[in-house]
Write an enzyme that holds these catalytic residues in place. Sequence first.
Site, PDB file in Angstrom:
ATOM      1  N   SER A   8      51.238  40.233  32.693  1.00 25.51           N
ATOM      2  CA  SER A   8      50.073  39.271  33.192  1.00 25.51           C
ATOM      3  C   SER A   8      49.731  38.351  31.891  1.00 25.51           C
ATOM      4  CB  SER A   8      49.045  39.996  33.442  1.00 25.51           C
ATOM      5  OG  SER A   8      48.157  38.973  33.817  1.00 25.51           O
ATOM      6  N   HIS A  31      53.705  37.558  35.961  1.00 22.17           N
ATOM      7  CA  HIS A  31      52.418  37.781  36.669  1.00 22.17           C
ATOM      8  C   HIS A  31      51.625  36.713  36.067  1.00 22.17           C
ATOM      9  CE1 HIS A  31      49.709  40.195  39.313  1.00 22.17           C
ATOM     10  NE2 HIS A  31      49.137  40.045  38.336  1.00 22.17           N
ATOM     11  N   ASP A  33      47.904  35.320  37.165  1.00 21.65           N
ATOM     12  CA  ASP A  33      46.684  35.361  37.917  1.00 21.65           C
ATOM     13  C   ASP A  33      45.725  34.048  38.194  1.00 21.65           C
ATOM     14  OD1 ASP A  33      46.278  38.302  38.039  1.00 21.65           O
ATOM     15  OD2 ASP A  33      46.558  38.345  35.861  1.00 21.65           O
ATOM     16  N   MET A  35      42.428  32.616  39.443  1.00 22.22           N
ATOM     17  CA  MET A  35      41.156  32.712  39.976  1.00 22.22           C
ATOM     18  C   MET A  35      40.605  31.520  40.082  1.00 22.22           C
ATOM     19  SD  MET A  35      40.643  36.129  37.297  1.00 22.22           S
ATOM     20  CE  MET A  35      41.827  37.111  36.534  1.00 22.22           C
ATOM     21  N   HIS A  64      49.494  35.972  41.596  1.00 14.12           N
ATOM     22  CA  HIS A  64      48.448  36.848  42.310  1.00 14.12           C
ATOM     23  C   HIS A  64      47.260  36.007  42.394  1.00 14.12           C
ATOM     24  CE1 HIS A  64      45.188  40.329  41.369  1.00 14.12           C
ATOM     25  NE2 HIS A  64      45.205  39.962  42.521  1.00 14.12           N
ATOM     26  N   MET A  66      43.652  35.267  43.347  1.00 12.42           N
ATOM     27  CA  MET A  66      42.486  35.761  43.721  1.00 12.42           C
ATOM     28  C   MET A  66      41.623  34.636  43.873  1.00 12.42           C
ATOM     29  SD  MET A  66      42.616  38.516  40.364  1.00 12.42           S
ATOM     30  CE  MET A  66      43.995  37.445  39.662  1.00 12.42           C
ATOM     31  N   MET A 135      45.200  47.285  43.908  1.00  8.58           N
ATOM     32  CA  MET A 135      44.334  46.996  42.620  1.00  8.58           C
ATOM     33  C   MET A 135      43.744  48.401  42.056  1.00  8.58           C
ATOM     34  SD  MET A 135      44.423  43.710  41.745  1.00  8.58           S
ATOM     35  CE  MET A 135      43.492  43.854  40.487  1.00  8.58           C
ATOM     36  N   GLY A 140      39.377  40.333  38.241  1.00  8.91           N
ATOM     37  CA  GLY A 140      38.647  39.322  37.609  1.00  8.91           C
ATOM     38  C   GLY A 140      39.066  39.213  36.173  1.00  8.91           C
ATOM     39  N   GLY A 142      41.061  41.111  32.274  1.00  6.56           N
ATOM     40  CA  GLY A 142      41.970  41.893  31.789  1.00  6.56           C
ATOM     41  C   GLY A 142      41.435  43.125  30.847  1.00  6.56           C
ATOM     42  N   GLY A 143      41.911  43.967  30.849  1.00  7.14           N
ATOM     43  CA  GLY A 143      41.565  44.848  29.713  1.00  7.14           C
ATOM     44  C   GLY A 143      40.383  46.040  30.038  1.00  7.14           C
ATOM     45  N   ASP A 173      48.019  47.013  39.557  1.00  2.76           N
ATOM     46  CA  ASP A 173      47.540  45.805  38.530  1.00  2.76           C
ATOM     47  C   ASP A 173      46.115  46.102  38.032  1.00  2.76           C
ATOM     48  OD1 ASP A 173      46.824  43.626  37.168  1.00  2.76           O
ATOM     49  OD2 ASP A 173      46.971  42.085  38.905  1.00  2.76           O
ATOM     50  N   SER A 196      47.050  43.496  28.902  1.00  2.20           N
ATOM     51  CA  SER A 196      46.887  43.837  27.332  1.00  2.20           C
ATOM     52  C   SER A 196      47.877  44.616  26.871  1.00  2.20           C
ATOM     53  CB  SER A 196      45.464  44.410  27.541  1.00  2.20           C
ATOM     54  OG  SER A 196      45.121  45.294  28.516  1.00  2.20           O
TER      55      SER A 196
HETATM   56  C1  DX5 Z   1      43.001  41.233  36.653  1.00  2.00           C
HETATM   57  C2  DX5 Z   1      44.228  40.822  36.894  1.00  2.00           C
HETATM   58  C3  DX5 Z   1      45.276  41.452  35.985  1.00  2.00           C
HETATM   59  C4  DX5 Z   1      44.979  41.516  34.620  1.00  2.00           C
HETATM   60  C5  DX5 Z   1      45.284  42.974  34.296  1.00  2.00           C
HETATM   61  O1  DX5 Z   1      41.831  40.762  37.809  1.00  2.00           O
HETATM   62  O2  DX5 Z   1      44.716  40.771  38.105  1.00  2.00           O
HETATM   63  O3  DX5 Z   1      46.465  41.008  36.387  1.00  2.00           O
HETATM   64  O4  DX5 Z   1      45.647  40.545  33.916  1.00  2.00           O
HETATM   65  O5  DX5 Z   1      45.193  43.012  32.713  1.00  2.00           O
HETATM   66  P1  DX5 Z   1      45.247  44.607  32.216  1.00  2.00           P
HETATM   67  O6  DX5 Z   1      46.558  45.083  32.223  1.00  2.00           O
HETATM   68  O7  DX5 Z   1      44.783  44.423  30.953  1.00  2.00           O
HETATM   69  O8  DX5 Z   1      44.347  45.573  32.997  1.00  2.00           O
HETATM   70 ZN    ZN Z   2      46.711  40.282  38.527  1.00  2.00          ZN
END
Ligand code: DX5
Ligand code: ZN
Length: 222
Positions: A8, A31, A33, A35, A64, A66, A135, A140, A142-143, A173, A196
Amino acid sequence: MGMQIAPSILSADFANLEREIVKVDTADWLHVDVMDGHFVPNLTLGLPVLERIAEVSPMPIDAHLMIENPDHWAPRYAEAGATSVTFHYEAANDPKAIARDLRKLGARASVALKPGTPVDAIMDDLAEFDMVLVMTVEPGFGGQEFMPDMMDKVRALRHASNEAGRNLWIQTDGGIARDTIETVARAGGDIFVAGSAVYKAEDPAAEVDTLRSLAAAAVAHD
Ligand code: DX5
Ligand code: ZN
């Protein structure tokens, strides 16, 4: 298809996207994201940026979404160059119609479930989808920490896919890393988003290979 890894770019350096994309060229997908600041409390990028990413990426794009109103927007992302388009069940007015629109455009159709959405919501319509995204964090950011409770959904989907004689791709994810990927693979997941874990690694391309090998080995011993 074996185990697939989709890094991602949410965890990448947004000021140097092309360089960041090429860094993970051992991956199966990229990937992206999207948003909108409404469906999730964060804002990233939209159609024009995804279009350029698709042009420079050596990997196919796994978008993806969102966002609200995927009924209108999801097909636009297929037209912009995404090979796979995932929209959220919770945001969709007519999930089946979106999936059909996506397939008509030659894209893979995929639906995502937030942690609170039961898998029953889509069980009767699985044939409409090429992939389901379970999910493993609240969408929303990462990390965040991986939610192991979501494995019941992965297992139920893999069971339903096998019963139907299909090979539904099951993506997870959120919080996917060396210490969680094997659990998901054993539950039946086969396509893994990692933000991450990949981008914070010293060698992101090697980390992609490590994650893929861990997932493959986890099921090889069964
Ligand atoms: C969160 C995203 C993910 C995000 C995952 O809403 O959809 O794709 O980048 O990040 P990690 O792998 O750090 O959890
Ligand atoms: Zn994602």
